[in-house]
Design an enzyme around this catalytic site. Structure first.
Site, short mmCIF file in Angstrom:
data_model
loop_
_atom_site.label_atom_id
_atom_site.label_comp_id
_atom_site.label_asym_id
_atom_site.label_seq_id
_atom_site.Cartn_x
_atom_site.Cartn_y
_atom_site.Cartn_z
N HIS A 39 12.62 -47.83 34.08
CA HIS A 39 11.23 -47.70 33.62
C HIS A 39 10.28 -48.61 34.62
O HIS A 39 8.92 -48.40 34.49
CB HIS A 39 10.95 -48.00 32.18
CG HIS A 39 11.32 -46.97 31.38
ND1 HIS A 39 12.72 -46.60 30.97
CD2 HIS A 39 10.63 -45.95 30.55
CE1 HIS A 39 12.69 -45.59 30.26
NE2 HIS A 39 11.36 -45.23 29.83
N ALA B 231 12.01 -47.33 25.06
CA ALA B 231 12.33 -48.13 26.29
C ALA B 231 11.30 -49.14 26.76
O ALA B 231 11.76 -50.07 27.41
CB ALA B 231 12.59 -47.01 27.29
N SER C 16 7.76 -42.06 29.14
CA SER C 16 8.91 -42.96 28.79
C SER C 16 9.87 -42.45 27.92
O SER C 16 9.55 -41.59 27.00
CB SER C 16 8.40 -44.41 28.50
OG SER C 16 8.30 -44.37 27.22
N ASP C 17 10.84 -42.90 27.72
CA ASP C 17 12.04 -42.41 26.83
C ASP C 17 11.63 -43.41 25.59
O ASP C 17 10.94 -44.43 25.60
CB ASP C 17 13.39 -42.68 27.31
CG ASP C 17 14.45 -41.72 26.26
OD1 ASP C 17 13.92 -41.46 25.22
OD2 ASP C 17 15.53 -41.68 26.95
N ALA C 18 11.99 -42.97 24.39
CA ALA C 18 11.61 -43.48 23.04
C ALA C 18 12.14 -44.80 22.89
O ALA C 18 13.05 -45.12 22.99
CB ALA C 18 11.90 -42.70 22.10
#
Length: 944
Positions: free
Chosen positions: A221, A246, A242-244
């Site tokens: 990230h 992260a 973004s991923d959850a």
């Protein structure tokens, strides 16, 4: 207000280019409004008439998490079709269903988080089902097709906006938020980036999602690769979501930054445009961004860049031009065409692994015993929609051969659970559960687990007979006589309430622990044990001891029905929510022991046994005594019909394996070893004998290859061959073209997929197949130059039916660039640009850019840099290092000529210092470095 009105703002004017409209709208937003746009759930700006919006709609193989939808085969099954045009049509159907579902439910988003293009490097990865292939060329071809279908073919407006997952080198669930993938430059460019690059360059991608893990010591990230690579591949404004959770991981799990303000600013500056964190609550993210602005870590221009990318996607989706959006009224849901496509995809995904003696296809009058724990199942995975309709293998065989010719035995153990008092666990009598149903009465399994409206289990004198399904590694499920699985709700009671195992934390799995002459029954979802209480059966810290009373063993039922059949079909495999899924890697390639026993029982009773594996990943299974075997991923709603049609010969199988099937666990590298070159991973480098090779798949027809012809043009290699169906039925063949550098100066793939084509031929029909391979696709990443290089010399071209079933060979000579030594006197040696390594890990040189190398376990590592040209001579070596330890330098494997030691640790891992020592060398040599202790080496320099 019309577009001609002087009061109409330019962002509402469809005659203007999107870029001008985005700039106009951006200029009208306040700083606080722009900051609010950075969270996944974007609030409305009512004063401008801008609606609320959100990123993220899961649609890996159909619309997920939004209730009933057409369910297509798992992604790995779509990869097994080797058919980009089919997959494009699947993407188109999914996109149309998203549009249709959004028309009646605004929770359905148009920013689609799919497909997953992470390469299937390691078959024990828990999310193997989500990827397409272990090969970047095939993965890119299938992903490009799916995204093109999702995007639509309108030149201006997109049907949906696909986002690729998960950037980058994400292939483990074990410690996924804290583990670092060590990816050397050649693996980065030749392997991991390639799958993303081809799809992005094709122009149907709206963005990417970074992965949870770190790469070379730096969280994805805050990866500089987003800027250095991704955004250079296209002129489109790519949206990075973004991923959850992260963003918070950067501080909470990874401890990479001290404060969330620093972390959020770093992610935004690296290129993250939308923060998926804390569910629907955007207040924490907005507070962090505001704090970063107040501290001078971010400027309004930085925020503008992210919001501009988001707005660009929204304009492309037609949000601001509802009257002109060509997709607004073209959604289609659960149409006959979609149902037929789901069946076609399931049929094309089936791979015939083995067919000795022509046992398959089965004659119409065959008496079939169908057995196994997946024989009457149509399994869903975490990214499935709810089934509108379903087809199990048993149902498919009933339909195709007639119920009178098919006998079924599930093959599970039938048990009763007796307490110390002599009573048995029992499912209380109750009305049939009012199960959650979607369109047309379809079950919605996502709503069935954790129900509290059914009575909990109790005990009585006779109890209930449970189907005990052993999924391996001690994990089991228990199913009540009416087909419902035992599950535990938030109140802790055990009920027969679930249609299938499922949920983020599966509440339907248990483990039997030997204890005091009996067994404790552990509930895996809570980690607690089952006990009988006055108000019902529940989980608690202390559990009761149960005696497992076996009513019938699964092997006995299998042997009974197998003995009286002409052919036995054993349907084995996995449940996608158990022993391998998101958050959970597998530990072995082996089939669960119970399924192996069922297979052995079937073979012993009837040697005419067919193994049908239905699984999300490969297995190492003994097929030596099996005349026939097939594999398919979980095939969605039409899985059973498709399998039955292939077994009957209505369809000739033509699926091909999208990854290597290894013969044993011993063939696998460590799950966290991402160096596919150094550890010889995937079909590209694997030197052992696979169980089944990449690209393998048999047919009911036979095909002859003739030719080949190959010629080199200014920018490509043109390859041609002729393929003839020499069988007695129409069938598909997948023609595969591989290449290899014959005289490579560095380790290159044994063979590498360059192109493929799936063709349909009737008996006796011949087709000319041609491929055009750009020359640059035969190049490699030259670490000596930090650039791609096409090497001069001979290249062998291989045509055939798999990576090992080569039918034709020819060689061309390419006028590439000859190898050149490293000019180390001028440029030195970047530490990560080694040719060989042992025990090393690449780490972050700084938090924002660059690589360094350190011993993977803090003790020792060896690095080799080949063909280093010292010119007329050097007299001194310098190393740029941090941490503590020693760098030893030798030439050509000789003794150490210099040892440079950091006696005292530097102030931190990013505080580098330069050490120097005398070293005399001239001409060309291999440089060998030994790292001793937790030293971080960034660069080696030489001077005269």
């Amino acid at each position: 207000m019309t577009v001609d009105s002087p009061s109409t703002p330019p962002f509402r004017d469809p005659r203007l280019p999107f870029a001008k409209r985005v700039d106009d709208l951006l200029g009208r937003l306040t700083l606080d409004e722009k900051i609010s746009f950075l969270h996944q759930f974007v609030p409305a700006v009512e004063r401008l008439g801008v609606a609320a919006w959100r990123t993220g709609q899961e649609a890996l193989h159909g619309v997920a998490w939004m209730g009933p939808a057409t369910v297509f085969p798992q992604a790995v099954g779509l990869g097994a079709t080797w058919n980009p045009e089919l997959v494009r049509r699947v993407g188109e159907a999914v996109g149309k269903e998203i549009r249709a579902m959004r028309a009646r439910d605004d929770r359905v988003g148009l920013n689609v988080w799919a497909p997953t293009v992470n390469l299937l490097r390691h078959p024990l990865w828990g999310r193997n089902e989500e990827g397409y292939a272990e090969d970047p060329k095939l993965t890119s071809a299938i992903a490009t097709a799916y995204t093109r279908g999702l995007r639509g073919d309108h030149p201006l407006y997109w049907r949906t906006a696909p986002v690729l997952k998960h950037w980058l080198a994400h292939n483990n669930e074990t410690d996924r938020a804290t583990s670092s993938a060590s990816v050397r430059p050649r693996v980065l460019h030749e392997y991991d980036l390639r799958a993303f690059r081809g799809t992005v360059e094709a122009g149907a991608v709206a963005g990417v999602m970074p992965a949870y893990n770190l790469v070379n010591g730096r969280p994805n990230h805050v990866s500089p690769y987003l800027r250095e690579h991704l955004r250079t591949w296209t002129d489109e404004e790519l949206l990075v979501c973004s991923d959850a959770g992260a963003p918070s991981n950067l501080v909470d799990a990874e401890h990479y930054f001290d404060t969330h303000e620093e972390a959020t600013a770093a992610a935004l500056l690296a290129g993250v445009d939308s923060f998926t964190d804390h569910g629907t609550d955007g207040s924490l993210i907005t507070a962090r961004v505001k704090g970063a602005v107040e501290r001078g870590l971010l400027t309004e221009a930085d925020i503008d860049a992210a919001v501009r990318r988001q707005l660009s996607v929204r304009f492309r989706l037609g949000e601001f031009d509802p009257d002109r959006d060509p997709h607004a009224a073209t959604g289609a849901f659960d149409t006959p065409e979609h149902r037929a496509l789901a069946q076609e995809a399931a049929e094309q995904a089936i791979v015939l692994l083995k067919n000795d003696g022509g046992l398959l296809p089965l004659a119409p009058d065959t008496r079939i015993a169908v057995v196994g724990p997946l024989a009457d199942e149509c399994k869903l995975d975490w990214y499935s929609g709810s089934l509108l309709r379903r087809s199990t293998p048993l149902e498919g065989l009933y339909e195709r051969f007639g119920a009178q010719r098919v006998e079924f035995a599930e093959g599970v153990d039938r048990v009763r659970l007796r307490t110390a008092s002599g009573a048995y666990l029992a499912v209380p009598a109750a009305d049939a559960p009012d199960r959650a149903r979607g369109a047309e009465g379809a079950l919605d399994p996502a709503q069935l687990s954790g129900r509290t409206d059914l009575p909990p289990l109790t005990t009585d004198a006779t109890g209930s007979e449970f189907a005990l399904v052993d999924w391996g590694e001690g994990v089991l499920t228990l199913r009540a006589p009416d087909g419902r699985y035992l599950s535990v709700a938030e109140d802790g009671f055990v009920r027969a309430s679930a249609d299938q195992p499922g949920g983020w934390v599966v509440q339907e799995t248990f483990r039997l622990e030997p204890h005091a002459g009996g067994h404790l029954l552990e509930h895996l979802g809570t980690g607690r044990r089952v006990r009988v209480a006055a108000d019902g059966v529940k989980v608690a810290d202390e559990g009761d001891v149960f005696e497992v009373v076996t009513v019938e063993r699964g092997e006995e039922a299998v042997a009974r029905v197998a003995a009286g059949a002409d052919v036995v079909v054993v349907v084995a495999g996995n449940d996608p929510h158990i022993n391998g899924r998101e958050t959970e890697d597998r530990t072995t390639l082996l089939l669960p022991e119970h399924q192996r026993r069922l297979l052995d029982a079937a073979r012993a009773a009837n040697p005419r046994t067919v193994l049908a594996l239905v699984s999300a990943y490969p297995y190492a299974v003994d097929t030596t005594r099996l005349p026939a075997a097939l594999w398919t991923a979980h095939g969605g709603q039409a899985a059973g019909t498709a399998l039955a049609r292939v077994l009957a010969g209505d369809v000739s199988p033509a699926g091909r394996l999208p990854q290597t099937w290894y013969a044993a666990d011993a063939d696998l590298p460590d799950l966290l070893d991402y160096d596919v070159i150094g550890s010889r991973q995937t079909y590209l480098y694997f030197e052992g004998t696979p169980l089944f090779p990449f690209g393998h798949g048999l047919s009911y027809a036979s095909f002859a290859y003739a030719g080949p012809a190959a010629r080199v043009t200014a920018g490509a290699v043109l390859v041609e061959c002729v393929v003839t169906n020499t069988g007695d039925r129409a069938a598909d063949e997948v023609v595969q073209l591989y290449g290899r550098a014959v005289q490579a100066s560095v380790p290159r793939p044994r063979r590498e997929l360059l192109a493929h084509r799936r063709i349909t031929l009737t008996p006796g029909e011949t087709a000319a197949v041609s491929f055009e391979v750009p020359l640059e696709e035969l190049g490699f990443w030259d670490v000596r130059r930090g650039a791609w290089r096409l090497e001069e010399g001979p290249y062998e071209l291989l045509l055939g039916a798999s990576s090992e079933d080569v039918r034709l060979r020819t060689t061309v000579h390419l006028d590439g660039e000859p190898p050149a030594p490293r000019t180390v006197r001028e440029h030195g040696l970047p530490a990560a640009d080694f040719d060989e390594q042992s025990g090393a890990a690449i780490v972050d040189r700084t938090k924002t850019a660059g690589d360094a190398v350190t011993p993977a376990h803090g003790t020792t590592a060896e690095l080799v840099y080949q063909d280093c040209d010292f010119g007329t001579g050097v007299r001194e070596v310098t190393v740029r290092v941090a941490g503590r330890g020693t760098v030893e330098i030798s030439l050509d494997g000789g003794p150490a000529l210099a040892a440079l030691t950091l006696e005292s640790p530097t102030a931190g891992p990013y505080t580098y210092t330069t050490l120097s020592a005398g070293l005399t060398a001239e001409g060309v040599h291999d440089v060998r470095l030994g790292l001793r202790g937790p030293v971080r080496l960034a660069h080696v320099g030489f001077s005269g």
